[in-house]
Design a protein around this motif. Structure first.
Motif, PDB file in Angstrom:
ATOM      1  N   ALA A 104       0.830  -1.208   0.000  1.00 48.01           N
ATOM      2  CA  ALA A 104       0.000   0.000   0.000  1.00 48.01           C
ATOM      3  C   ALA A 104       0.863   1.256   0.000  1.00 48.01           C
ATOM      4  O   ALA A 104       0.570   2.223  -0.715  1.00 48.01           O
ATOM      5  N   HIS A 105       1.915   1.259   0.803  1.00 46.43           N
ATOM      6  CA  HIS A 105       2.817   2.421   0.812  1.00 46.43           C
ATOM      7  C   HIS A 105       3.471   2.602  -0.551  1.00 46.43           C
ATOM      8  O   HIS A 105       3.642   3.734  -1.020  1.00 46.43           O
ATOM      9  N   PHE A 106       3.853   1.487  -1.176  1.00 45.17           N
ATOM     10  CA  PHE A 106       4.468   1.582  -2.505  1.00 45.17           C
ATOM     11  C   PHE A 106       3.494   2.220  -3.490  1.00 45.17           C
ATOM     12  O   PHE A 106       3.874   3.076  -4.294  1.00 45.17           O
ATOM     13  N   ALA A 107       2.246   1.805  -3.423  1.00 41.61           N
ATOM     14  CA  ALA A 107       1.239   2.350  -4.332  1.00 41.61           C
ATOM     15  C   ALA A 107       1.038   3.842  -4.117  1.00 41.61           C
ATOM     16  O   ALA A 107       0.721   4.577  -5.054  1.00 41.61           O
ATOM     17  N   GLY A 113       3.439   5.784  -3.250  1.00 42.28           N
ATOM     18  CA  GLY A 113       4.699   6.464  -3.527  1.00 42.28           C
ATOM     19  C   GLY A 113       5.509   6.740  -2.277  1.00 42.28           C
ATOM     20  O   GLY A 113       6.526   7.425  -2.336  1.00 42.28           O
ATOM     21  N   ALA A 114       5.061   6.219  -1.128  1.00 42.70           N
ATOM     22  CA  ALA A 114       5.793   6.384   0.133  1.00 42.70           C
ATOM     23  C   ALA A 114       6.826   5.270   0.230  1.00 42.70           C
ATOM     24  O   ALA A 114       6.644   4.270   0.939  1.00 42.70           O
ATOM     25  N   LEU A 115       7.925   5.431  -0.491  1.00 39.76           N
ATOM     26  CA  LEU A 115       8.853   4.323  -0.678  1.00 39.76           C
ATOM     27  C   LEU A 115       9.662   4.006   0.570  1.00 39.76           C
ATOM     28  O   LEU A 115      10.013   2.840   0.809  1.00 39.76           O
ATOM     29  N   VAL A 116       9.993   5.027   1.360  1.00 38.86           N
ATOM     30  CA  VAL A 116      10.729   4.750   2.599  1.00 38.86           C
ATOM     31  C   VAL A 116       9.883   3.881   3.522  1.00 38.86           C
ATOM     32  O   VAL A 116      10.350   2.865   4.061  1.00 38.86           O
ATOM     33  N   GLN A 117       8.606   4.264   3.698  1.00 39.45           N
ATOM     34  CA  GLN A 117       7.706   3.476   4.541  1.00 39.45           C
ATOM     35  C   GLN A 117       7.473   2.085   3.967  1.00 39.45           C
ATOM     36  O   GLN A 117       7.347   1.105   4.697  1.00 39.45           O
ATOM     37  N   SER A 118       7.419   2.010   2.634  1.00 41.52           N
ATOM     38  CA  SER A 118       7.239   0.713   1.983  1.00 41.52           C
ATOM     39  C   SER A 118       8.414  -0.207   2.289  1.00 41.52           C
ATOM     40  O   SER A 118       8.240  -1.360   2.702  1.00 41.52           O
ATOM     41  N   ALA A 119       9.625   0.327   2.106  1.00 43.35           N
ATOM     42  CA  ALA A 119      10.819  -0.483   2.367  1.00 43.35           C
ATOM     43  C   ALA A 119      10.884  -0.884   3.837  1.00 43.35           C
ATOM     44  O   ALA A 119      11.257  -2.022   4.170  1.00 43.35           O
ATOM     45  N   GLN A 120      10.505   0.027   4.742  1.00 47.70           N
ATOM     46  CA  GLN A 120      10.525  -0.294   6.173  1.00 47.70           C
ATOM     47  C   GLN A 120       9.562  -1.429   6.504  1.00 47.70           C
ATOM     48  O   GLN A 120       9.881  -2.314   7.301  1.00 47.70           O
TER      49      GLN A 120
END
Length: 1009
Positions: free
Chosen positions: A592-595, A597-604
């Motif tokens: 969901a974070h990736f979608a 565009g919150a890539l830092v949160q996505s990677a975390q």
């Protein structure tokens, strides 16, 4: 408008009215009634009804009987002595009541409404005024607010009736639902649209949705065929919340350009965040629309839940974008007016009005309930045509409860044990419930439940009939609504925790029978009931499905809220049950974070999932989380991404699964090739891993995207495009956006080098419409367009994009933008004859102190070397250019990129020409053109043929020179004609000096580009 007895059939809005009350009928039941009414002069067979209403679907004829039964209940008709519908056994049905065309005006309805609703004349007049503005094309957003029981729904019902008297005006209604409804993105909007679509027979509404709002059309599975749905899914892949909101706003504006619409959204105190986005966006648009949106909510509930609705409403009212109608309690004089209206010619004591006012507090629902209860008990009775009190006033007061809750409790205790059991089960099911759903929990056969519910409905106690509905499993079941949400809330609160939990669990297990594995439609409701039944494992599983449902509506923020709640529930599980589910939830949060565009949160989220899996010894889950983390890290920190995939490779070696090992090896080698450096060792490892996967399981969507990028590096552009298309066709929910963005990356790269700059530009400009929609896509496609503009000689445009993207990039690294910006600045200086400045810019790209990696960074550094050599060549520094050209050729040949190799041989040719080494030049250009013949490298090809033209002109081989110039021109126009005729980049490309030189057939006797 058809009229029969005291009923009116509104065929425009698909409503049945009994006097001033709206009668609840399901859409199909309404269709059956309308068909019978429209053919009231004759018998209608079951086959005729089936053919007319279900032309392309097999429906069991028994369904018609159920719908007719529901219609009879709604009309109060009796089978043995019918006033409306007569049954002819084994033949069909005939509508036997006299039917006439109804007439009426809005003013008539306003008068009737004012007479029925005391104390609401001002509110009705306000609504009438707002509707007048809407009919003139001035959209109106209205909020009707007030406490529970104050009469919001009654006001809306009366306004509904009044509004439908306007020609061609349509009213559609959606209602927020407590609990699971707040987790369903756009829940009331979809309900209202669904009603509209069904009522319109799928005509203009579906056409408009298909044309202007495909993200909404795809939500209605029954309206589209499988092949159409697949095409729509491809069309909307990568869509965003902003696009979905924009599409429905534009569709509503189109649909209301001629025919007005009233959209009612009730109980917004339980609203989902996406519906608020819709209301906000619709309110702020400036175009004309014959549209009135009418929302109702309880302010106290909004405050308690801390809903953002309060702030939204205040902001809209502050900017004059909406209006609020606040309903207050009735004063004593208005209570007196109601008693005079309800009990005509009553002979009540003078203090009776004050008693009802004091006990009810002026709350209309409480007041009406008190009076109904008194009539039922005989405390108020009719004698000789006049209403009177049956007991002394002093004896009445003690029998009237002080609160509505107490009155509901008292009425409940007066019911039979069976009725109490049914209502307890129904309070758990929700404000609307089906007989089928509660039959297990109530432990009573469905027929007895339906009879009991009909009895309660006829006595106006607790519930009302809501028609016959077809369930998801194809069964037909009667449905009922609580007469007010307060009735359900009181009954639900009085259940003990043990009973409440048991009923929730029984209902969940009953509903679960509807769902195929992975079914999304009932996921939120099932999650609610499993949570209420303390089966947290099942609740979490269905919350994950509900989050996928939200993602399918591009409501990723809603999806995150659902998943965070799932994480909270996971804490209630034992460690043995918790680990696997928690990891799954964390990965979904990463998606969901990736979608968003919150890539830092996505990677975390992914790395947290990987660590949890490591601690739990779940190696397969750890491997999956680590490889997922590579995708956001590829954007923000490729070095860390490569380290993560190397860790995944170590884990995969300890898992006895050759296919997983091959997949991880393929990903690791591919990442190093794209983000680190070209290595033949990695290229070979990549190829062997790919072959292993193809032999065993084939490539999944993400592996195909990595494969596509490697194909681009090898110059196999058509095959890369096919791989992108193949991956897109395999995508579903969840991580599909990762593959989608990867496909965009590979596709635009391939199109660029193939010379299809126009097609690539269409993709980049569509994806760069707004950074607010999705920053990751905006960032990715900004740099693709900047690259594209350097190829088209629009260097200033490339710099503007790079510098602008840096300002909105936020967490995204600047290295790629800075590199392309420096390259573009170098080109400007080079073609401006400022060779020293050009070298400075290219050196910044080659600076060994800058080690930050990004997509194809090694490729850009090779390009910087190439252009540095071109600068030396054009400035006359042949010694340095010659040595560097040899080194560059060696580097280019160490890769598999035919584009680079062609440019390297082309450079070698021009250096040889400058040294008058025509033999060497001839050998080098033959090498370059030999590569061009094997690959469709259009951008490199036109430059190679242009150099060949110059060489053969110098050699006085004019026929060969002319042939090469013509080929260069062909490739130039292939690039130019990929643009739209009026696209400015087309003119910029054709006006560039190197291109114009070819088109003008001017012989150049010195080394040029």
């Amino acid at each position: 408008m058809k009229e029969f007895h005291s009923f009116r059939l509104d065929t425009v809005n698909h409503c049945l009215w009994h006097g001033e009350d709206r009668v609840s009928l399901t859409p199909k039941a309404f269709d059956v009634l309308r068909y019978l009414v429209e053919h009231a002069d004759r018998l209608v067979t079951q086959d005729e009804i089936l053919g007319a209403l279900w032309p392309e679907t097999y429906v069991n004829p028994e369904v018609i009987k159920k719908y007719v039964l529901g219609i009879r209940k709604a009309l109060g008709d009796r089978h043995e002595k019918p006033e409306f519908i007569e049954t002819f056994p084994r033949r069909g049905y005939q509508f036997v009541a006299t039917v006439s065309e109804g007439i009426g005006t809005p003013s008539d309805a306003s008068i009737n409404g004012a007479r029925k609703m005391v104390g609401r004349e001002t509110a009705m007049a306000q609504l009438d005024g707002y509707l007048t503005h809407a009919l003139k094309g001035q959209r109106q957003i209205i909020f009707v607010t007030g406490e529970a029981g104050v009469g919001k729904t009654t006001l809306v019902d009366e306004f509904h009736q009044m509004a439908t008297r306007h020609p061609n005006l349509r009213v559609v209604r959606g209602q927020c639902v407590e609990g699971f409804g707040g987790k369903e993105a756009y829940y009331p909007v979809l309900e209202a649209l669904g009603q509209w679509v069904r009522d319109s027979g799928g005509g203009s509404v579906v056409h408009t949705l298909a044309k202007q709002a495909p993200t909404w059309l795809v939500q209605f599975h029954s309206l589209i065929k499988a092949e159409q749905r697949e095409a729509l899914q491809k069309e909307i892949l990568g869509a965003t919340r902003e696009r979905m909101v924009r599409e429905i706003c534009e569709a509503l504006e189109s649909l209301t350009a001629q025919d007005p619409l009233v959209l009612v959204l009730e109980d917004l105190h339980w609203v989902d965040p996406s519906t608020l986005d819709f209301i906000s966006a619709l309110s702020r648009r400036r175009g004309p629309a014959k549209l009135l949106v009418l929302g109702t909510y309880r302010p106290a509930d909004v405050i308690i839940s801390q809903s953002p609705l309060k702030a939204l409403k205040q902001d809209l009212v502050l900017h004059s974008l909406s209006h609020e109608i606040s309903l207050e309690r009735l004063d004593e004089s208005e209570v007196s007016d109601f008693l005079a209206f309800r009990f005509v010619d009553a002979d009540f004591p003078s203090r009776f009005v004050n008693l009802i006012y004091r006990r009810s507090g002026g709350n209309p629902l409480f007041m009406v309930t008190i009076l109904q209860d008194m009539v039922k008990k005989g405390l108020i009775a009719q004698a000789d045509g006049r209403w009177t009190l049956g007991v002394a006033l002093e004896d009445v007061e003690p029998s009237v409860p002080e609160t509505l809750d107490q009155l509901i409790e008292m009425q409940f205790q007066q019911l039979s044990a069976v009725e109490q059991l049914i209502l307890r089960s129904a309070s758990v099911a929700g404000e609307r419930f089906s007989v089928w759903a509660i039959s297990t929990a109530a432990e009573i056969d469905p027929g007895s439940i339906e009879d009991a519910c009909d009895g309660l409905s006829e006595r106006l106690q607790f519930i009302q009939a809501a028609g016959i509905h077809e369930l998801a499993n194809g069964q037909i079941s009667a449905h009922y609504d609580f007469r007010h949400s307060l009735y359900r809330e009181v009954l639900y609160r009085r259940l003990s925790e043990v009973i409440r939990s048991r009923l929730h669990l029984q209902l969940a297990q009953r509903l679960k029978a509807f769902c195929e594995p992975g079914e999304l439609e009932l996921a939120s409701e099932l999650a609610l009931h499993f949570e209420g039944g303390h089966d947290y494992k099942q609740a979490i599983r269905y919350l994950i499905l509900a989050s996928e449902n939200a993602a399918g509506r591009f409501a990723y923020r809603d999806s995150l809220e659902i998943l965070r709640h799932a994480l909270e529930l996971a804490l209630k599980l034992s460690p043995a049950l918790r680990d696997e589910l928690e990891i799954q939830v964390l990965e979904s949060i990463g998606d969901a974070h990736f979608a968003l565009g919150a890539l830092v949160q996505s990677a975390q989220a992914y790395t947290t999932a990987a660590e949890r899996a490591r601690q739990a010894g779940l190696k397969t889950a750890q491997l999956h989380a680590l490889t997922s983390a590579m995708y956001p890290m590829g954007f923000i920190d490729p070095d860390q991404g490569i380290a993560t995939v190397e860790e995944a490779l170590k884990v995969s070696m300890s898992v006895n699964d050759p296919t997983r090992l091959a997949g991880t090896q393929m990903l690791a080698a591919g990442c190093r090739l794209v983000f680190d450096a070209w290595s033949q060792t990695d290229a070979n490892l990549y190829t062997s891993s790919c072959e292993t996967l193809l032999r065993h399981s084939g490539l999944d969507a993400y592996q195909r995207i990595v494969y596509a990028h490697i194909l681009v590096l090898k110059g196999n552009y058509h095959e890369a495009l096919e791989s992108c298309e193949g991956s897109v066709s395999r995508m579903g929910h969840g991580m599909s956006l990762m593959a989608y963005y990867g496909a965009l990356s590979a596709k635009t790269s391939a199109l660029l080098l193939m010379g299809q700059l126009g097609k690539a530009l269409q993709i980049t400009q569509a994806g760069r419409a707004s950074p607010d929609e999705n920053l990751a896509r905006y960032w990715l496609l900004s740099f693709r367009e900047a690259w594209l503009r350097t190829v088209a000689f629009d260097f200033e445009g490339a710099r503007r994009i790079c510098q602008g993207s840096g300002k909105v990039g936020g967490e995204y690294p600047d290295s790629q933008g800075e590199t392309i910006d420096q390259m573009a600045a170098g080109y400007i200086a080079l073609y401006g004859g400022k060779y020293g400045r050009a070298i400075e810019h290219f050196r910044k790209v080659l600076n060994p102190a800058v080690r930050t990696k990004f997509f194809r960074h090694w490729w850009w550094r090779l390009m910087a070397r190439l252009e540095s050599i071109n600068t030396w060549l054009m400035s006359g520094d042949l010694s340095r250019a010659g040595t560097a050209a040899d080194s560059f050729l060696e580097s280019a040949l160490s890769t598999a990129d035919p584009h680079l190799q062609t440019l390297a041989w082309d450079l070698k040719t021009r250096v040889a020409m400058a040294k008058n080494d025509f033999k060497g030049a001839r050998e080098s250009i033959q090498q370059a053109l030999g590569i061009v013949d094997k690959f469709e490298i259009v951008v490199a090809a036109w430059q190679g043929y242009a150099t060949a033209w110059q060489l053969y002109q110098r050699l006085n081989e004019h026929k060969t020179a002319r042939m090469n110039r013509e080929r260069a021109e062909t490739y130039i126009f292939k690039i130019a004609n990929s643009f739209a005729p009026d696209e400015p980049l087309r003119a910029t490309f054709l006006a560039a000096p190197p291109v114009r030189r070819v088109l003008c057939e001017k012989t150049v006797n010195k080394a040029t580009r």
